[in-house]
Enzyme design. Structure first.
Site: not given
Ligand code: HH2
Length: 297
Positions: A234, A269
């Site tokens: 991210k 995740r």
């Protein structure tokens, strides 16, 4: 801090699967969007998705999260029919082949129902089951089929969520949202051992908000349900490493996943399953207090 369970339910039940959460579990990301695979038609795409999922399980993934709609900042919504076409054949094929829980990453109630019929045993909704009909679909699947639910916090919608995220106190507000979601789901009859909560890194959050949330992970991990954390590749990882491009964020992502686990996250995740597995293995091998309440991965 050790990786003991901090009073959290130590089991995650996903349909017929039970995952002990006495150690952090790895959720491998399987994106089925046109840019995730070289496009040689739908048969080819299913084959490539299957190969990628198999490889992640061999590397140590405990769950696979299958998504057909990108929720990256600015991403456009995908029509139901297209999302169906992307994810359902992959879920059907994987559920007969792999012995790990399959999660579907969707906000759409119709797809939740169809994915469960195709073999998905975890519904992962970045919108926290707030779209019309999503709550009813998720609660019914959980109660009738024993499917697990992951409720995530997001401010705004993917198209616009990064334009002006605003909080008085992001950790308190996200914590309250997750606690309310959890209480409502339990009240609706969803057993606690079928629930995961997720603060939603990058979903309507600036870098400062993401950092405040990361620092608050030990508190968020204590809300009564196990915490799922997704920071893999991210923008916060890119920003913390000096504008690192997305294809060079895996080492940083593995370290961040490890730190999240250390702070209490129970499901990680990630894109890079092998790197995350290695980071966890070294942590358990090299940190004596990590053995308290935990088993070696
Ligand atoms: N992040 C993304 C998608 N789904 N689900 C949960 N529970 N938590 C997350 O943090 C999360 C999520 C990000 O999605 P996208 O930007 O589309 O990319 P990718 O799926 O490659 O992570």
């Amino acid at each position: 801090m050790g990786m003991d369970t901090q009073g959290v339910t130590a089991i995650l039940r996903c349909g017929g699967h039970q995952l002990a959460l006495d150690r952090p579990r790895i959720m491998g990301i399987l994106n089925i969007t046109p840019d995730s695979f070289s496009d040689g038609g739908s048969y080819h795409r299913v084959e490539q998705a299957l190969a990628h999922a198999r490889a992640m399980v061999e590397q140590g993934a405990d769950l696979i999260d299958i998504g057909g709609e990108s929720t990256r900042p600015g991403a456009q919504p995908v029509a139901l029919e297209e999302e169906r076409r992307r994810v359902l054949p992959v879920i059907e094929a994987l559920s007969t082949e792999l012995d790990v829980p399959l999660s579907v990453d969707t906000m759409k109630p119709e797809l939740m129902r169809e994915a469960v019929a195709a073999g998905a045993t975890l519904l992962n909704d970045v919108n926290g089951f707030r779209a019309e009909g999503a709550w009813e679909a998720a609660v019914a699947a959980a109660r009738e089929k024993g499917v697990a639910l992951c409720a995530m916090h997001m401010q705004g919608e993917p198209q616009s969520m990064q334009q002006a995220p605003h909080y008085e106190d992001v950790a308190r507000e996200v914590g309250e949202f997750l606690r309310d979601r959890r209480e409502a789901l339990v009240r609706a009859g969803v057993p606690g051992e079928q629930l995961l909560l997720d603060p939603g890194f990058g979903f309507g959050k600036t870098l400062e908000h993401n950092l405040a949330l990361f620092h608050a992970l030990p508190v968020l991990a204590d809300l009564g349900s196990p915490l799922l954390v997704g920071v893999s590749r991210k923008s916060m990882i890119g920003a913390l490493l000096g504008d690192r491009p997305v294809q060079e964020r895996d080492a940083g992502s593995a370290i961040a996943a490890l730190l999240a686990a250390q702070a209490g996250a129970r499901v990680l995740r990630v894109h890079d399953v092998a790197g995350t597995r290695d980071a966890l293995a070294l942590y358990f091998a090299l940190t004596p207090q990590a053995w308290r309440g935990s088993r070696q991965p």
